[in-house]
Scaffold this active site. Structure first.
Site, PDB file in Angstrom:
ATOM      1  N   HIS A  33      12.626  -4.779  15.846  1.00 15.42           N
ATOM      2  CA  HIS A  33      13.902  -5.486  15.638  1.00 15.42           C
ATOM      3  C   HIS A  33      13.796  -6.432  14.431  1.00 15.42           C
ATOM      4  O   HIS A  33      14.714  -6.538  13.627  1.00 15.42           O
ATOM      5  CB  HIS A  33      14.244  -6.353  16.860  1.00 15.42           C
ATOM      6  CG  HIS A  33      14.455  -5.589  18.132  1.00 15.42           C
ATOM      7  ND1 HIS A  33      13.579  -5.647  19.194  1.00 15.42           N
ATOM      8  CD2 HIS A  33      15.452  -4.759  18.516  1.00 15.42           C
ATOM      9  CE1 HIS A  33      14.035  -4.896  20.177  1.00 15.42           C
ATOM     10  NE2 HIS A  33      15.154  -4.343  19.797  1.00 15.42           N
ATOM     11  N   LYS A 145      15.232   3.844  13.966  1.00 19.00           N
ATOM     12  CA  LYS A 145      15.093   5.296  14.131  1.00 19.00           C
ATOM     13  C   LYS A 145      14.349   5.656  15.406  1.00 19.00           C
ATOM     14  O   LYS A 145      14.298   6.809  15.789  1.00 19.00           O
ATOM     15  CB  LYS A 145      14.339   5.875  12.940  1.00 19.00           C
ATOM     16  CG  LYS A 145      15.169   6.073  11.713  1.00 19.00           C
ATOM     17  CD  LYS A 145      14.380   6.965  10.754  1.00 19.00           C
ATOM     18  CE  LYS A 145      15.008   7.017   9.397  1.00 19.00           C
ATOM     19  NZ  LYS A 145      14.153   7.774   8.461  1.00 19.00           N
ATOM     20  N   VAL A 173       8.616   1.129  14.108  1.00 10.12           N
ATOM     21  CA  VAL A 173       7.405   0.315  13.957  1.00 10.12           C
ATOM     22  C   VAL A 173       6.473   0.659  15.115  1.00 10.12           C
ATOM     23  O   VAL A 173       6.907   0.731  16.275  1.00 10.12           O
ATOM     24  CB  VAL A 173       7.747  -1.189  13.942  1.00 10.12           C
ATOM     25  CG1 VAL A 173       6.490  -2.036  13.814  1.00 10.12           C
ATOM     26  CG2 VAL A 173       8.716  -1.496  12.791  1.00 10.12           C
TER      27      VAL A 173
END
Ligand code: PAF
Length: 275
Positions: A33, A145, A173
Site C-alpha cells: 500500500h 497488481k 511487493v
C-alpha cells in the site's frame, strides 16, 4: 496529514485544489500500500488514501468481523509515506441506508476466477470503489497488481462509465522469500508462513513450463494444483490467462499472467505472475 471521517469534511479539504491521487484500501497496511502512496505522491497531486472495510465485498462466511482494524498504526505509516489526507469513514457514513444501487461488472470478467469462488465479490468492490470515486473525485487512482483481476475490473468500470480518472497498477511487493505482501498474511501461523512460499514457487513453475511449451498449459496448471494439494493446500484455481481480458489465451507470445488462489489452513491467499 489530516484524518477525516466525514464526506463533507473531505469535500471541504479538497475543494480548492486539483483532483487528488487516490489509494483506496481496507487498512492493515503493508509496504504494498505504501508503495502505491509513494507513487501517488510522485504525481504531484494531493494524495488521499481511504481506509474502509467494505462489508459489501465479504460473503457471510468470510472474515469481515476479524479483518484487522488498525487505524492509528495505518495513519502513522501513511503520514510517513507522504499521504495528505486519510479518509476513514465508518459504516454509517458510507452506508447510511442499505446500499440499494449496485455496480455489477460483466459476468465474462466478474464471474470468473475470484468471482467464481467469491460470488458477488466484484459487485461489492465496484460499488464501493464507484462510491469512493464520487466522494474523492480523484484524477488518478492506484491499485495493486496483487489483486490483478480487481485491477482489470476497475479499469473496465472506469472505461464503461467514462470516468475522468486514470487508473494505475502498482507492482506486487514481496517479502524476501517471495510471499506477496497481503493484509491477510497476518492470519498465518509460523508453520503456515514458512509453507506459504509454495504458492509463488508453483506460479513460477507454471510460467516456466508454459514459456517452454504453451501446448502444455493445462497440464502445467494441473501439476501445480496437484503439488499444492500434496503439501496440504486447498487450491481454488491456478490459471494461465491473457493479461487484459483474463480469458484462456492460446496464442504463443501473447502477454500472459498466471493467477492463483489457494487456502492454507484457514487463510485464503491469492497471487499472480505476469510472464
Ligand atoms: O483492494 C482492496 O483493499 C479493496 O478491494 C478496495 C479496492 C479498497 C475496495 O474495498
Amino acid at each position: 496529514m489530516h484524518v477525516v471521517h466525514h464526506i463533507t469534511e473531505l469535500r471541504q479539504a479538497l475543494e480548492a485544489g486539483p483532483r487528488p491521487a487516490f489509494v483506496p484500501t481496507m487498512g492493515n497496511l503493508h509496504e504494498g500500500h505504501l508503495a502505491l502512496v509513494r507513487e501517488a505522491k510522485a504525481s504531484d497531486r494531493p494524495v488521499v488514501a481511504s481506509i474502509f472495510v467494505n462489508r459489501l465485498q465479504f460473503a457471510p462466511h468470510e472474515d469481515f468481523d476479524r479483518y484487522p482494524r488498525t487505524l492509528p498504526r495505518d495513519s502513522e505509516l501513511l503520514a510517513g509515506a507522504g499521504c495528505d489526507i486519510v479518509f476513514a469513514p465508518d459504516e454509517a457514513e458510507m452506508y447510511p441506508t442499505p446500499q440499494a444501487y449496485k455496480v455489477a461488472p460483466p459476468a465474462a470478467l466478474g464471474d470468473i476466477l475470484e468471482g467464481h469462488f467469491r460470488p458477488g465479490f466484484f459487485t461489492g468492490v465496484c460499488t464501493v470503489v464507484m462510491k469512493l470515486f464520487q466522494i474523492v473525485q480523484p484524477g488518478l487512482a492506484l491499485f495493486g497488481k496483487k489483486d490483478y483481476q480487481q485491477l482489470r475490473v476497475i479499469e473496465g468500470m472506469v472505461r464503461d462509465f467514462a470516468l475522468p480518472i486514470t487508473i494505475a497498477g502498482g507492482e506486487t511487493v514481496r517479502a524476501e522469500d517471495g510471499l506477496a505482501l497481503s493484509s491477510r498474511n497476518g492470519y498465518l501461523g509460523a508453520g503456515e508462513r514458512a509453507e506459504s512460499t509454495a504458492l509463488i514457487t508453483q506460479l513460477r513453475a507454471v510460467a516456466d513450463a508454459v514459456r517452454a511449451d504453451p501446448g502444455r498449459t493445462e497440464a502445467a496448471e494441473q501439476a501445480a494444483m496437484h503439488a499444492l494439494r500434496a503439501r496440504g493446500w486447498a487450491p481454488d484455481y491456478i490459471a494461465v490467462r491473457g493479461r487484459t481480458d483474463l480469458l484462456p489465451t492460446a496464442s504463443a507470445g501473447a502477454p500472459r499472467v498466471v493467477l492463483a488462489a489457494a487456502r492454507l489452513g484457514n487463510t485464503r491467499l491469492i497471487d499472480n505472475l505476469e510472464f
